[in-house]
Scaffold this motif. Structure first.
Motif, short mmCIF file in Angstrom:
data_model
loop_
_atom_site.label_atom_id
_atom_site.label_comp_id
_atom_site.label_asym_id
_atom_site.label_seq_id
_atom_site.Cartn_x
_atom_site.Cartn_y
_atom_site.Cartn_z
N ARG A 160 38.73 53.06 58.41
CA ARG A 160 39.36 54.37 58.48
C ARG A 160 39.99 54.54 59.87
O ARG A 160 39.85 53.67 60.73
N ASP A 161 40.62 55.67 60.09
CA ASP A 161 41.23 56.06 61.36
C ASP A 161 40.35 55.69 62.57
O ASP A 161 39.17 56.04 62.59
N GLY A 162 40.96 55.03 63.55
CA GLY A 162 40.22 54.64 64.75
C GLY A 162 39.70 55.82 65.55
O GLY A 162 38.74 55.70 66.30
N GLN A 163 40.35 56.98 65.39
CA GLN A 163 39.91 58.16 66.14
C GLN A 163 38.83 58.95 65.41
O GLN A 163 38.35 59.96 65.93
N HIS A 164 38.46 58.52 64.22
CA HIS A 164 37.38 59.25 63.55
C HIS A 164 36.09 59.09 64.35
O HIS A 164 35.82 58.01 64.90
N SER A 165 35.30 60.15 64.39
CA SER A 165 34.10 60.12 65.25
C SER A 165 33.17 58.95 64.92
O SER A 165 32.50 58.43 65.81
N TYR A 166 33.13 58.51 63.66
CA TYR A 166 32.23 57.39 63.32
C TYR A 166 32.68 56.11 64.03
O TYR A 166 31.86 55.32 64.49
N ASN A 167 34.01 55.90 64.08
CA ASN A 167 34.51 54.71 64.77
C ASN A 167 34.45 54.87 66.28
O ASN A 167 34.10 53.94 67.00
N VAL A 168 34.77 56.06 66.75
CA VAL A 168 34.71 56.30 68.20
C VAL A 168 33.28 56.05 68.71
O VAL A 168 33.08 55.45 69.77
N GLY A 169 32.28 56.47 67.93
CA GLY A 169 30.88 56.22 68.30
C GLY A 169 30.59 54.72 68.42
O GLY A 169 30.00 54.27 69.41
N LEU A 170 31.05 53.96 67.44
CA LEU A 170 30.84 52.50 67.48
C LEU A 170 31.57 51.89 68.67
O LEU A 170 31.01 51.08 69.41
N PHE A 171 32.84 52.29 68.87
CA PHE A 171 33.62 51.71 69.96
C PHE A 171 32.99 52.09 71.31
O PHE A 171 32.98 51.30 72.25
N ALA A 172 32.44 53.31 71.39
CA ALA A 172 31.76 53.74 72.62
C ALA A 172 30.54 52.85 72.87
O ALA A 172 30.23 52.51 74.02
N ASN A 328 30.41 57.68 76.63
CA ASN A 328 31.54 56.74 76.55
C ASN A 328 32.56 57.09 75.47
O ASN A 328 33.50 56.34 75.24
N ARG A 329 32.38 58.21 74.81
CA ARG A 329 33.27 58.56 73.69
C ARG A 329 34.72 58.78 74.14
O ARG A 329 35.65 58.36 73.47
N LYS A 330 34.87 59.43 75.26
CA LYS A 330 36.23 59.73 75.72
C LYS A 330 36.98 58.43 76.01
O LYS A 330 38.13 58.25 75.59
N LYS A 331 36.32 57.53 76.73
CA LYS A 331 36.94 56.24 77.03
C LYS A 331 37.28 55.50 75.75
O LYS A 331 38.33 54.87 75.64
N ALA A 332 36.38 55.56 74.78
CA ALA A 332 36.60 54.86 73.51
C ALA A 332 37.83 55.42 72.80
O ALA A 332 38.67 54.68 72.28
N SER A 333 37.94 56.73 72.80
CA SER A 333 39.06 57.38 72.15
C SER A 333 40.38 57.00 72.84
O SER A 333 41.40 56.74 72.18
N GLU A 334 40.35 56.92 74.16
CA GLU A 334 41.55 56.51 74.91
C GLU A 334 41.93 55.06 74.58
O GLU A 334 43.11 54.73 74.45
N LEU A 335 40.90 54.24 74.40
CA LEU A 335 41.13 52.83 74.07
C LEU A 335 41.80 52.68 72.70
O LEU A 335 42.66 51.82 72.51
#
Ligand code: FE2
Length: 347
Positions: A160-172, A328-335
Motif C-alpha cells: 500500500r501507500d508508502g506514507q500509510h502509518s503502517y509502512n511509515v512505522g516499519l520504515f522508521a 523516527n517516523r518523521k524521518k521515515a516519512s521524508e524518506l
C-alpha cells in the motif's frame, strides 16, 4: 451532572454514541473516546461492567478524535482514549490531550517497550507487519525485511501507500536499526522491486497475489484473520487462501510490530473509573477477549492469541521500543518522498 447526558448533548451528527446496557449496579461511569469500532470493543466493555458495575459510554470517531478533545477543553467528558497505531498514540500525547499514568498493575502487565516511558500511552495488543507470500510461487518459508530489497524480487512485491502509518512505522524501525543512509538504500531497493505503484489497503495486496500480480506483499497480521473469517465478502477467503504468512526476521531481531493502545485523557472527569478500566484492559481476561476479537496479539506476556491467529505461525516480536519508532517516523516519512516510493518501480 450526568456525564452521559452531557456527552450526548455534545455529539456531532457524524459521531456514533453507544451506551452499554444493563449495568449490574450503578457505580458510576467511564467515557471512552474510540477510534476502534464499537462492535470490536463491546465484549471487553461488557466484561468490565459485569466485573465492576461501572457503565461504559463509547464515543466512536473515525477521525478528529484529538481535535475534538482539544475543542472540548477542560470540560471534555473523555476519560479513556482507545486507538490503533503508535502514530495516533503519540499524536494524542503531543497534542496534550493525555495525562501520565503511573500504575503498578498496568506497568507490571505491559512490557516497557510497548508503553510510553512517561505513561502517556500504553499498548494493549500488537500486530505484526508481516510478509504475505504466494503459496504457489514462493518456495521459501522465511524472509527478512532486508531481503525485500534484493533484486531477485524485482517486479514481485506489492504494498500500500508508502506514507500509510503502517509502512511509515516499519520504515522508521529500519532507520532505528540501520541508520538513515542504509534505510534509504533499502527503501530504494524495495521501491525498485515493486510490481506496480503502491495502492489500496493491505487486503488488496493479498488480492493482488491471488490475481498473480505479485508474489510478495507487506501486510498487517490481523488482516489475514479478517479475510479468513469474512462471511460478508467470501471472496476475501480466496485471497487469504492464496497466501502464506512469513514472519520477517524471526532468526534475528524479530518482526516489526505496532500496537493498539490506550491513554488517560487529560481532563478525565471519572479518573478513578478510567484507571480501573485501564487496569482491567491490561490484565489476563481482557487481554484474551480483546486479542481474540481483533485477531491481534496480547501485550501481556504469556497471554495467548486466538486459534486463528496461532494458525499463521508463531511471531517473535522485535523488542525495539515503540517510542523509538515514533521518534523516527518523521524521518521515515521524508524518506518515502525522497526515494519517490509512491511513484513505483523506476529502474
Ligand atoms: Fe488496519
Amino acid at each position: 451532572m450526568n456525564i452521559s447526558k452531557a456527552l450526548i448533548g455534545a455529539l456531532s451528527a457524524a459521531a456514533t454514541f453507544l451506551a452499554s446496557t444493563a449495568p449490574v449496579r450503578a457505580d458510576g461511569e467511564v467515557n471512552i473516546y474510540s477510534y476502534r469500532q464499537p462492535d470490536l470493543i463491546q465484549p471487553l466493555l461488557d466484561a468490565f461492567t459485569k466485573k465492576t458495575g461501572i457503565t461504559t459510554n463509547v464515543l466512536f470517531l473515525d477521525k478528529g478524535l484529538v481535535e475534538r478533545i482539544q475543542a472540548e477543553g477542560a470540560n471534555s467528558p473523555a476519560d479513556v482514549i482507545l486507538t490503533v497505531d503508535i502514530s495516533r498514540l503519540t499524536e494524542a500525547k503531543d497534542a496534550g490531550v493525555t495525562q501520565p499514568v503511573a500504575n503498578e498493575t498496568i506497568n507490571k502487565d505491559i512490557p516497557d517497550h510497548f508503553r510510553d516511558p512517561d505513561g502517556n500511552w500504553f499498548g494493549l495488543t500488537t500486530r505484526g507487519r508481516v510478509v504475505y507470500a504466494s503459496k504457489e510461487r514462493v518456495a521459501q518459508d522465511d524472509i527478512t525485511y532486508e531481503e525485500l530489497a534484493d533484486p531477485k524480487w524485482k517486479g514481485k512485491i506489492c504494498t500500500r501507500d508508502g506514507q500509510h502509518s503502517y509502512n511509515v512505522g516499519l520504515f522508521a524501525s529500519m532507520i532505528a536499526h540501520h541508520g538513515e543512509a542504509e534505510a534509504e538504500k533499502w527503501l530504494t531497493g524495495l521501491r525498485n522491486n515493486l510490481a506496480k505503484k503502491p495502492d489500496g489497503g493491505d487486503r488488496d495486496q493479498a488480492k493482488a497475489i491471488f490475481a498473480g500480480e505479485c508474489d510478495l506483499a507487506l501486510g498487517n497480521s490481523y488482516y489475514v484473520g479478517l479475510m479468513i473469517t469474512n462471511e460478508k465478502e467470501p471472496e476475501q477467503k480466496e485471497w487469504a487462501s492464496a497466501i502464506k504468512v512469513l514472519f520477517p526476521n524471526t532468526k534475528d531481531r524479530g518482526t516489526h510490530v505496532n500496537i493498539s493502545g490506550m491513554a488517560l485523557a487529560k481532563n478525565a472527569p471519572n479518573k478513578e473509573n478510567a484507571l480501573k478500566l485501564m487496569e482491567f484492559l491490561s490484565e489476563g481476561e481482557a487481554q484474551k477477549i480483546y486479542a481474540e476479537q481483533v485477531f491481534e496479539y496480547p501485550v501481556l506476556p504469556g497471554a495467548e492469541p486466538s486459534e486463528v491467529v496461532k494458525s499463521f505461525g508463531e511471531i517473535k516480536p522485535d523488542t525495539l521500543p515503540l517510542a523509538e519508532i515514533a521518534a523516527n517516523r518523521k524521518k521515515a516519512s521524508e524518506l518515502v518522498d525522497k526515494v519517490g516510493y509512491n511513484d513505483g518501480p523506476q529502474d
